[in-house]
Scaffold this motif. Sequence first.
Motif, mmCIF file in Angstrom:
data_model
loop_
_atom_site.group_PDB
_atom_site.id
_atom_site.type_symbol
_atom_site.label_atom_id
_atom_site.label_comp_id
_atom_site.label_asym_id
_atom_site.label_seq_id
_atom_site.Cartn_x
_atom_site.Cartn_y
_atom_site.Cartn_z
ATOM 1 N N ASP A 22 1.336 -1.173 0.235
ATOM 2 C CA ASP A 22 -0.334 0.049 -0.042
ATOM 3 C C ASP A 22 0.361 1.530 -0.019
ATOM 4 O OD1 ASP A 22 -2.663 1.088 0.126
ATOM 5 O OD2 ASP A 22 -2.381 1.863 1.409
ATOM 6 N N HIS A 23 2.083 1.065 -0.207
ATOM 7 C CA HIS A 23 2.909 2.439 0.179
ATOM 8 C C HIS A 23 3.037 3.338 -1.742
ATOM 9 C CE1 HIS A 23 6.634 4.220 0.179
ATOM 10 N NE2 HIS A 23 6.581 4.504 1.526
ATOM 11 N N PRO A 24 3.105 4.214 -1.800
ATOM 12 C CA PRO A 24 3.163 5.482 -2.637
ATOM 13 C C PRO A 24 4.297 4.765 -3.663
ATOM 14 C CG PRO A 24 2.941 6.718 -0.488
ATOM 15 C CD PRO A 24 2.597 5.162 0.330
ATOM 16 N N ASP A 25 5.244 4.199 -3.715
ATOM 17 C CA ASP A 25 6.675 3.972 -4.601
ATOM 18 C C ASP A 25 6.090 2.527 -5.063
ATOM 19 O OD1 ASP A 25 8.105 5.848 -3.280
ATOM 20 O OD2 ASP A 25 9.546 5.160 -2.262
ATOM 21 N N THR A 26 5.333 1.902 -4.407
ATOM 22 C CA THR A 26 4.690 0.322 -5.188
ATOM 23 C C THR A 26 3.880 0.821 -6.100
ATOM 24 O OG1 THR A 26 4.457 -0.938 -2.657
ATOM 25 C CG2 THR A 26 3.243 -1.352 -4.164
ATOM 26 N N GLU B 216 -6.294 2.780 -6.703
ATOM 27 C CA GLU B 216 -6.515 3.556 -4.944
ATOM 28 C C GLU B 216 -5.721 3.140 -4.266
ATOM 29 O OE1 GLU B 216 -7.722 -0.885 -6.206
ATOM 30 O OE2 GLU B 216 -9.497 -1.010 -7.450
ATOM 31 N N ILE B 217 -4.190 3.034 -4.115
ATOM 32 C CA ILE B 217 -3.102 2.974 -3.439
ATOM 33 C C ILE B 217 -2.600 4.338 -3.565
ATOM 34 C CG2 ILE B 217 -0.357 2.688 -2.949
ATOM 35 C CD1 ILE B 217 -0.994 -0.131 -4.155
ATOM 36 N N ARG B 218 -3.370 5.465 -4.397
ATOM 37 C CA ARG B 218 -2.798 6.473 -4.478
ATOM 38 C C ARG B 218 -3.876 7.781 -3.448
ATOM 39 N NH1 ARG B 218 0.485 6.168 -9.217
ATOM 40 N NH2 ARG B 218 1.706 6.579 -9.049
ATOM 41 N N ASN B 219 -5.367 6.937 -4.118
ATOM 42 C CA ASN B 219 -6.513 7.342 -3.373
ATOM 43 C C ASN B 219 -6.372 7.068 -1.681
ATOM 44 O OD1 ASN B 219 -7.702 8.305 -5.940
ATOM 45 N ND2 ASN B 219 -9.031 6.622 -6.046
ATOM 46 N N ARG B 220 -6.140 5.919 -1.098
ATOM 47 C CA ARG B 220 -6.014 6.118 0.182
ATOM 48 C C ARG B 220 -4.475 7.184 0.540
ATOM 49 N NH1 ARG B 220 -6.228 0.483 -1.611
ATOM 50 N NH2 ARG B 220 -4.411 -0.088 -1.763
ATOM 51 N N HIS B 221 -3.650 7.157 -0.149
ATOM 52 C CA HIS B 221 -3.096 7.988 0.403
ATOM 53 C C HIS B 221 -3.520 9.193 0.742
ATOM 54 C CE1 HIS B 221 0.095 5.391 2.039
ATOM 55 N NE2 HIS B 221 -0.169 4.694 1.022
ATOM 56 N N GLN B 222 -4.547 9.692 0.060
ATOM 57 C CA GLN B 222 -4.939 11.282 -0.274
ATOM 58 C C GLN B 222 -5.493 12.117 0.923
ATOM 59 O OE1 GLN B 222 -6.632 12.033 -4.495
ATOM 60 N NE2 GLN B 222 -4.250 11.442 -4.950
ATOM 61 N N HIS B 223 -6.378 11.287 1.719
ATOM 62 C CA HIS B 223 -7.025 11.093 2.425
ATOM 63 C C HIS B 223 -6.770 10.565 3.649
ATOM 64 C CE1 HIS B 223 -10.052 11.118 -0.672
ATOM 65 N NE2 HIS B 223 -9.780 9.367 -1.060
#
Length: 115
Positions: A75-79, A108-115
């Motif tokens: 779930d990391h942004p680099d992933t 989906e990963i990026r969306n989780r990290h935006q919130h």
Amino acid sequence: MLGFSLRALGRAAEAEPLQQRALAIAETALGPDHPDTASALDSLATTLWALGRAAEAEPLQRRALAITETALGPDHPDTATVLDNLAATLRTLGRTADAEPLHRQAAEIRNRHQH
């Protein structure tokens, strides 16, 4: 960094040997499973893709993805970045059906990290 800059300037052929060297240094200094090694792999793969050598890029990106997921988590942004790069390579290779779920997973990963 110079390799990345050269690629960004449209000089990917000059970037490749520098990125090959950076990868060798990262693997020697940090080991084959370090996140910085994964970054070097992905950077070299992106340059190979830019040079029209997507088939050579794919295994490097798959290795970078495996390292990144293990070292930093799925779930990391680099992933997400490696997933997107691998998806672009697969699309270039005509494997759109394989690329689409990777792009979706990265989003989906990026969306989780935006919130």
